[in-house]
Design an enzyme around this catalytic site. Structure first.
Site, PDB file in Angstrom:
ATOM      1  N   TRP A 106     -19.661  14.875  12.641  1.00 46.12           N
ATOM      2  CA  TRP A 106     -18.619  14.629  11.644  1.00 46.12           C
ATOM      3  C   TRP A 106     -18.955  15.411  10.375  1.00 46.12           C
ATOM      4  O   TRP A 106     -20.103  15.411   9.944  1.00 46.12           O
ATOM      5  CB  TRP A 106     -18.562  13.149  11.282  1.00 46.12           C
ATOM      6  CG  TRP A 106     -18.088  12.266  12.396  1.00 46.12           C
ATOM      7  CD1 TRP A 106     -18.878  11.519  13.223  1.00 46.12           C
ATOM      8  CD2 TRP A 106     -16.749  12.038  12.803  1.00 46.12           C
ATOM      9  NE1 TRP A 106     -18.096  10.834  14.118  1.00 46.12           N
ATOM     10  CE2 TRP A 106     -16.782  11.134  13.887  1.00 46.12           C
ATOM     11  CE3 TRP A 106     -15.507  12.515  12.364  1.00 46.12           C
ATOM     12  CZ2 TRP A 106     -15.635  10.691  14.531  1.00 46.12           C
ATOM     13  CZ3 TRP A 106     -14.368  12.068  13.012  1.00 46.12           C
ATOM     14  CH2 TRP A 106     -14.428  11.171  14.080  1.00 46.12           C
TER      15      TRP A 106
ATOM     16  N   GLU B 113      -5.529  -3.559  -1.414  1.00 48.04           N
ATOM     17  CA  GLU B 113      -5.998  -4.758  -0.706  1.00 48.04           C
ATOM     18  C   GLU B 113      -7.113  -5.508  -1.447  1.00 48.04           C
ATOM     19  O   GLU B 113      -7.413  -6.646  -1.123  1.00 48.04           O
ATOM     20  CB  GLU B 113      -6.551  -4.363   0.673  1.00 48.04           C
ATOM     21  CG  GLU B 113      -5.522  -3.946   1.702  1.00 48.04           C
ATOM     22  CD  GLU B 113      -5.172  -2.470   1.679  1.00 48.04           C
ATOM     23  OE1 GLU B 113      -5.303  -1.845   0.593  1.00 48.04           O
ATOM     24  OE2 GLU B 113      -4.759  -1.942   2.705  1.00 48.04           O
TER      25      GLU B 113
ATOM     26  N   THR C 132       0.874  -1.173   0.000  1.00 46.30           N
ATOM     27  CA  THR C 132       0.000   0.000   0.000  1.00 46.30           C
ATOM     28  C   THR C 132       0.906   1.217   0.000  1.00 46.30           C
ATOM     29  O   THR C 132       2.038   1.155   0.492  1.00 46.30           O
ATOM     30  CB  THR C 132      -0.892   0.027   1.256  1.00 46.30           C
ATOM     31  OG1 THR C 132      -0.042   0.092   2.398  1.00 46.30           O
ATOM     32  CG2 THR C 132      -1.760  -1.208   1.344  1.00 46.30           C
TER      33      THR C 132
ATOM     34  N   LYS D 279     -14.008  16.491  12.699  1.00 48.70           N
ATOM     35  CA  LYS D 279     -14.871  16.323  13.864  1.00 48.70           C
ATOM     36  C   LYS D 279     -15.146  17.692  14.468  1.00 48.70           C
ATOM     37  O   LYS D 279     -14.289  18.290  15.103  1.00 48.70           O
ATOM     38  CB  LYS D 279     -14.207  15.404  14.885  1.00 48.70           C
ATOM     39  CG  LYS D 279     -15.147  15.002  15.993  1.00 48.70           C
ATOM     40  CD  LYS D 279     -14.804  13.616  16.502  1.00 48.70           C
ATOM     41  CE  LYS D 279     -15.986  12.917  17.080  1.00 48.70           C
ATOM     42  NZ  LYS D 279     -16.647  13.224  18.178  1.00 48.70           N
TER      43      LYS D 279
END
Ligand code: ADP
Length: 563
Positions: A455, A340, A194, A450
Site C-alpha cells: 500500500w 460522525e 456526511t 495498491k
C-alpha cells in the site's frame, strides 16, 4: 451489604442550560455578522438571547412538535446561530443543509430527513427553488440576509407551493413568555449528513448530551482552549459538522463570534481579519493554503493577527503549511474528526513529557500529525490480526468510541462496514498511533494506492510535493497499472508565475521515500477539484484521469516492489 446510590441530581445535560447561562452571564458579548454587501452587523448576546427565545416561541406557534426537523439553508451568521439554539429550545431538531451540494442531493437529503420546516437565507432562494420539487417543506421561513423585503406568499396547497414566512416578522410577532419543554438528555438537538465524499450521504443525529459534552471539551486549555477572551472567526461552514461544534462552545463561554457570511474568498477573509482581529479561526487546509498564498502575494497589504491560533482539519495538513504559518507567528493546530464524531476526535497539543525533548523539526513533524485523542474519545488501530500496538509503525483502520460519536445512522440499519460487533465506529481512515498517543492518518482506505503487494499512502507524497516553493496544490491518486495494479499519479498546481517540472519535483521528494513509493508521473492542472466542504476531491480527479495511460516504459515497470 449496603449498596451506595449516587446523591447527585439527575439533571439532564441540556443545550437550553448553555443558552440560559449565556443569556444571564454574557449579555455584553458580541456577535458580528458580515452581510452580503460586506457591511458588518453587530449584536450583543442579550439581543441574540432575546431573538433566540422569540424564534423558539414562533416555531411553537407555527405548530412545531417535539422531534420535528427544521432544516437550515444558511451561511454563517447570527440568525443561523439563533437556529442552533432556538430550534432545539422549541423541541425541534436543527438540520443543517449543505448549500454546496448539488440541488438534487440537497433535495434527497431533506426528503430522507423528512424536514418539516426550512429556514433559508433570501440570497439562497434560487438554490432552494432548484430542489423544492423534490421535497415539500410545510413552511419556508426566509431570513432577509440581504436586507431586502421578503416576498411572503400565501402558499397554494394545490400546486404544492408552501407559504413563505418572513423570519424577522415571525420573531417580532412571537408570543411572549416562552418556556422550554422538558426533555431527556438523549433527545436529539441537531442532525447533519456526511458530505458523501466517499459514498451516499448518511444522517448523524446529535443529542443534548453529546453536544454539551463536546462543548465542554472545546474549552479544555490543552486543546482548543476556547474562553470568553476569544474572538472567533468560524470559517468552517455551520453546515459542516456544526462548524466543528465551536458555535455551541463559544456561546457557552461568552466568546465573541465574527461570522464571515457568504464571503470566503481569501482576500475577503484577510479583510475581515483586519476589521475584527480574531484570536481563533477554524477551517479546512484548502482555506489556509489559499489564504497564506493571497497574503504573501501582496506583502504589506494585510497583517495577520498577532498570536492568532487556528484549528485546521477535515483533511491532511501539509507540514509545509504549518511551517509557513509559523513564519508569520500563527499557530496551526491540527485536529482529526468526522461528522460522525461531533466532530472533534483528536487535536494537537504539546504533551508535557515531550517538552524539551524534541527539536524544532521533530515538533513540526508532530504538528503535521492529527494530534492526540480528546478526553472521552477512545481510539484504537485495528490491523488484520487485531488491535495494533501504539508504536507509531503499525498501521490499520482507526476506530473510535465515545459519548459524542455516532453509534448508527438516521433511518439506516447499522452496517458492519461502519460499526464493529463490539461497538466501535469504523472511520475508513488508515492510521498509526505512537507511544505518546499522537495519531498519524496515513490515508483514507479508498484513497490508498495498491501497488504490487504494497500500500502506498497518497497523503505523504502530496504533502512532500506541496513543500516545494513553486507548488500551490498537489494531490496524488491511484491510476490502474497493467503490471502493478495501481501506481501513483501526482496532480500538481503550480503557483502563479512559477514553473517547475515533474522531474524536478520527483528529485525534490525522492530523499523522503523508497523508490517504489514515488509518483511515476506528474500532471500539471489548473486546480484540484474541491468537495462541498472544501476538501481535495480525489474521486473527481480519478474520474478525470480515468483514461490516463502509463507510458510503455513506466518507471514502475522495472521496480521491485518493496525495494
Ligand atoms: P467527508 O467524509 O465527506 O469528507 P467529513 O467532513 O465528516 O466528511 O470528513 C471526515 C473525514 O475527513 C475523516 O474520515 C478523514 O478521512 C478526513 N480527515 C479529517 N481530519 C483529518 C486530518 N487531520 N488528517 C487527515 N484526514 C482527516
Amino acid at each position: 451489604m449496603h449498596s451506595v446510590k449516587t446523591t447527585m441530581m439527575p439533571v439532564p445535560l441540556s443545550l437550553n442550560r448553555l443558552m440560559e447561562h449565556a443569556g444571564q452571564l454574557f449579555p455584553e458579548s458580541e456577535i458580528v455578522s458580515r452581510l452580503p454587501d460586506k457591511s458588518l452587523r453587530r449584536h450583543r448576546y442579550a439581543d441574540w438571547y432575546r431573538r433566540t427565545r422569540a424564534l423558539a416561541a414562533a416555531l411553537k406557534k407555527l405548530g412545531l412538535r417535539k422531534g420535528d426537523r427544521v432544516a437550515t439553508l444558511c451561511w454563517n451568521h447570527h440568525a443561523h446561530l439563533e437556529c442552533y439554539f432556538g430550534i432545539p429550545a422549541a423541541g425541534g431538531v436543527m438540520h443543517t443543509l449543505n448549500l454546496r451540494l448539488a440541488p438534487d442531493d440537497i433535495g434527497w437529503i431533506a426528503r430522507h430527513a423528512r424536514d418539516r420546516f426550512l429556514v433559508v437565507d433570501d440570497i439562497l432562494l434560487p438554490l432552494y427553488r432548484q430542489f423544492a420539487g423534490q421535497h415539500r417543506f410545510e413552511r419556508v421561513i426566509v431570513f432577509p440576509f440581504s436586507g431586502a423585503a421578503v416576498q411572503t406568499s400565501i402558499g397554494d396547497p394545490h400546486d404544492g407551493e408552501p407559504a413563505f414566512d418572513d423570519y424577522e416578522e415571525l420573531l417580532a410577532q412571537a408570543p411572549a413568555g416562552f418556556e422550554y419543554a422538558p426533555h431527556d438528555e438523549n433527545d436529539p438537538v441537531a442532525m447533519c449528513y456526511t458530505s458523501g465524499t466517499t459514498g451516499r450521504p448518511k444522517g448523524v443525529v446529535y443529542s443534548h448530551r453529546s453536544t454539551v459534552l463536546h462543548s465542554l471539551n472545546c474549552a479544555l486549555p490543552d486543546y482548543v482552549a476556547l474562553s470568553s477572551r476569544d474572538v472567533v472567526i468560524p470559517v468552517t461552514p455551520m453546515f459542516h459538522a456544526n462548524s466543528w461544534g465551536i458555535p455551541y462552545a463559544a456561546v457557552m463561554l461568552g466568546a465573541k463570534l465574527v461570522f464571515p457570511g457568504p464571503h470566503l474568498h481569501p482576500e475577503d477573509l484577510l479583510d475581515l481579519m483586519q476589521q475584527e482581529p480574531p484570536t481563533l479561526t477554524l477551517g479546512v487546509p484548502t482555506i489556509w493554503l489559499a489564504l497564506i498564498q493571497a497574503f504573501e502575494a501582496k506583502p504589506g497589504r494585510w497583517r495577520l493577527p498577532a498570536g492568532m491560533r487556528s484549528m485546521v482539519g477535515g483533511a491532511a495538513v501539509p507540514e509545509a503549511l504549518v511551517r509557513q504559518f509559523e513564519r508569520h507567528g500563527i499557530r496551526l493546530a491540527q485536529g482529526w474528526g468526522m461528522t460522525e464524531t461531533s466532530p472533534m476526535g483528536s487535536l494537537f497539543f504539546e504533551k508535557p513529557e515531550l517538552r524539551g525533548q524534541l527539536d524544532e523539526d521533530q515538533w513540526f513533524a508532530r504538528k503535521a500529525m492529527a494530534g492526540v485523542p480528546v478526553p472521552l474519545v477512545e481510539v484504537r488501530i485495528m490491523g488484520d490480526a487485531g488491535p495494533c500496538a501504539w508504536n507509531g509503525r503499525d498501521v490499520g483502520e482507526l476506530q473510535v468510541r465515545g459519548p459524542f460519536i455516532t453509534g448508527s445512522y438516521h433511518a439506516e440499519a447499522p452496517g458492519a462496514d461502519k460499526f464493529t460487533g463490539d461497538g466501535w465506529l469504523r472511520t475508513g481512515d488508515v492510521a498509526a498511533i505512537d507511544a505518546n498517543g499522537y495519531i498519524r492518518i496515513a490515508d483514507r482506505t479508498k484513497d490508498l494506492i495498491k501497488s504490487g503487494g504494497e500500500w502506498i499512502s497518497s497523503v505523504d507524497p502530496e504533502n512532500a510535493i506541496m513543500a516545494h516553493p513553486a507548488v500551490a496544490e498537489a494531490s496524488v491518486i491511484a491510476i490502474a497499472h497493467p503490471k502493478w495494479g495501481e501506481r501513483p499519479l501526482a496532480c500538481v498546481v503550480a503557483k502563479p508565475g512559477a514553473t517547475v517540472s515533474g522531474e524536478e519535483l520527483r528529485a525534490f521528494i525522492a530523499p523522503k521515500f523508497a523508490r517504489w513509493q514515488l509518483p511515476d508521473a506528474f500532471e500539471f492542472i489548473d486546480a484540484v477539484p474541491r468537495t462541498s466542504t472544501g476538501k481535495f476531491w480525489k474521486a473527481r480527479l480519478r474520474e478525470r484521469f480515468a483514461d490516463f495511460r502509463w507510458p510503455d516504459e513506466s518507471p514502475a515497470g522495472n521496480l521491485p516492489v518493496g525495494s
